[in-house]
Design a protein around this motif. Sequence first.
Motif, PDB file in Angstrom:
ATOM      1  N   MET A   1       0.814  -1.191   0.000  1.00 48.84           N
ATOM      2  CA  MET A   1       0.000   0.000   0.000  1.00 48.84           C
ATOM      3  C   MET A   1       0.858   1.255   0.000  1.00 48.84           C
ATOM      4  O   MET A   1       0.468   2.251  -0.575  1.00 48.84           O
ATOM      5  CB  MET A   1      -0.940  -0.011   1.203  1.00 48.84           C
ATOM      6  CG  MET A   1      -2.016  -1.043   1.059  1.00 48.84           C
ATOM      7  SD  MET A   1      -3.362  -1.066   2.237  1.00 48.84           S
ATOM      8  CE  MET A   1      -3.121   0.281   3.272  1.00 48.84           C
ATOM      9  N   LYS A   2       2.005   1.166   0.643  1.00 45.99           N
ATOM     10  CA  LYS A   2       2.926   2.309   0.657  1.00 45.99           C
ATOM     11  C   LYS A   2       3.379   2.633  -0.769  1.00 45.99           C
ATOM     12  O   LYS A   2       3.477   3.795  -1.143  1.00 45.99           O
ATOM     13  CB  LYS A   2       4.117   1.990   1.552  1.00 45.99           C
ATOM     14  CG  LYS A   2       5.135   3.082   1.646  1.00 45.99           C
ATOM     15  CD  LYS A   2       6.251   2.689   2.572  1.00 45.99           C
ATOM     16  CE  LYS A   2       7.347   3.721   2.593  1.00 45.99           C
ATOM     17  NZ  LYS A   2       8.448   3.341   3.485  1.00 45.99           N
ATOM     18  N   GLU A   3       3.624   1.587  -1.554  1.00 51.77           N
ATOM     19  CA  GLU A   3       4.068   1.780  -2.934  1.00 51.77           C
ATOM     20  C   GLU A   3       2.984   2.449  -3.772  1.00 51.77           C
ATOM     21  O   GLU A   3       3.275   3.304  -4.605  1.00 51.77           O
ATOM     22  CB  GLU A   3       4.468   0.441  -3.563  1.00 51.77           C
ATOM     23  CG  GLU A   3       5.667  -0.214  -2.920  1.00 51.77           C
ATOM     24  CD  GLU A   3       5.324  -0.975  -1.647  1.00 51.77           C
ATOM     25  OE1 GLU A   3       4.131  -1.289  -1.418  1.00 51.77           O
ATOM     26  OE2 GLU A   3       6.244  -1.241  -0.865  1.00 51.77           O
ATOM     27  N   LEU A   4       1.738   2.063  -3.550  1.00 50.28           N
ATOM     28  CA  LEU A   4       0.623   2.671  -4.272  1.00 50.28           C
ATOM     29  C   LEU A   4       0.517   4.157  -3.957  1.00 50.28           C
ATOM     30  O   LEU A   4       0.398   4.983  -4.862  1.00 50.28           O
ATOM     31  CB  LEU A   4      -0.693   1.966  -3.926  1.00 50.28           C
ATOM     32  CG  LEU A   4      -1.969   2.606  -4.497  1.00 50.28           C
ATOM     33  CD1 LEU A   4      -1.952   2.563  -6.023  1.00 50.28           C
ATOM     34  CD2 LEU A   4      -3.197   1.922  -3.933  1.00 50.28           C
ATOM     35  N   LEU A   5       0.586   4.500  -2.686  1.00 49.24           N
ATOM     36  CA  LEU A   5       0.503   5.897  -2.276  1.00 49.24           C
ATOM     37  C   LEU A   5       1.666   6.707  -2.843  1.00 49.24           C
ATOM     38  O   LEU A   5       1.476   7.812  -3.348  1.00 49.24           O
ATOM     39  CB  LEU A   5       0.465   5.999  -0.752  1.00 49.24           C
ATOM     40  CG  LEU A   5       0.358   7.395  -0.170  1.00 49.24           C
ATOM     41  CD1 LEU A   5      -0.901   8.096  -0.659  1.00 49.24           C
ATOM     42  CD2 LEU A   5       0.370   7.337   1.347  1.00 49.24           C
ATOM     43  N   THR A   6       2.858   6.147  -2.797  1.00 52.40           N
ATOM     44  CA  THR A   6       4.032   6.819  -3.349  1.00 52.40           C
ATOM     45  C   THR A   6       3.854   7.068  -4.846  1.00 52.40           C
ATOM     46  O   THR A   6       4.124   8.159  -5.344  1.00 52.40           O
ATOM     47  CB  THR A   6       5.302   5.988  -3.100  1.00 52.40           C
ATOM     48  OG1 THR A   6       5.437   5.754  -1.698  1.00 52.40           O
ATOM     49  CG2 THR A   6       6.545   6.696  -3.608  1.00 52.40           C
ATOM     50  N   TYR A   7       3.372   6.070  -5.561  1.00 51.37           N
ATOM     51  CA  TYR A   7       3.145   6.193  -7.001  1.00 51.37           C
ATOM     52  C   TYR A   7       2.148   7.306  -7.310  1.00 51.37           C
ATOM     53  O   TYR A   7       2.373   8.129  -8.200  1.00 51.37           O
ATOM     54  CB  TYR A   7       2.658   4.852  -7.562  1.00 51.37           C
ATOM     55  CG  TYR A   7       2.295   4.901  -9.021  1.00 51.37           C
ATOM     56  CD1 TYR A   7       3.286   4.857  -9.995  1.00 51.37           C
ATOM     57  CD2 TYR A   7       0.972   4.997  -9.425  1.00 51.37           C
ATOM     58  CE1 TYR A   7       2.961   4.912 -11.340  1.00 51.37           C
ATOM     59  CE2 TYR A   7       0.639   5.048 -10.760  1.00 51.37           C
ATOM     60  CZ  TYR A   7       1.636   5.008 -11.717  1.00 51.37           C
ATOM     61  OH  TYR A   7       1.302   5.073 -13.049  1.00 51.37           O
ATOM     62  N   ILE A   8       1.049   7.340  -6.577  1.00 49.94           N
ATOM     63  CA  ILE A   8       0.014   8.356  -6.812  1.00 49.94           C
ATOM     64  C   ILE A   8       0.575   9.753  -6.597  1.00 49.94           C
ATOM     65  O   ILE A   8       0.413  10.644  -7.426  1.00 49.94           O
ATOM     66  CB  ILE A   8      -1.203   8.108  -5.897  1.00 49.94           C
ATOM     67  CG1 ILE A   8      -1.923   6.835  -6.308  1.00 49.94           C
ATOM     68  CG2 ILE A   8      -2.159   9.297  -5.932  1.00 49.94           C
ATOM     69  CD1 ILE A   8      -2.950   6.357  -5.307  1.00 49.94           C
ATOM     70  N   VAL A   9       1.251   9.952  -5.461  1.00 42.04           N
ATOM     71  CA  VAL A   9       1.764  11.282  -5.121  1.00 42.04           C
ATOM     72  C   VAL A   9       2.859  11.707  -6.089  1.00 42.04           C
ATOM     73  O   VAL A   9       2.896  12.863  -6.516  1.00 42.04           O
ATOM     74  CB  VAL A   9       2.247  11.324  -3.652  1.00 42.04           C
ATOM     75  CG1 VAL A   9       2.903  12.647  -3.339  1.00 42.04           C
ATOM     76  CG2 VAL A   9       1.085  11.069  -2.702  1.00 42.04           C
TER      77      VAL A   9
END
Length: 76
Positions: A1-9
């Motif tokens: 989930m951390k990777e998803l948030l990083t990608y979005i931002v």
Amino acid sequence: MKELLTYIVQNLVEHPDEVSVTERTSGGETVFEVRVAQGDYGKVIGRSGRIVKQIRILMRAVAQRKGRKVSVEIVD
């Protein structure tokens, strides 16, 4: 989930290399702290907080499927 948030931002800001997402647990809830370059805060927060609100909704939906609780904080 951390990777998803990083990608979005990273795809929202002008300086993606300065995006930092840290994860901590507080009272059974995972808290993601997002840090961006000084000039990119407005892009992540959006007008009247609309963008960050949608990011939070998306992350909660993903977490709910995994049976977890999460929150997203934008810190400076």
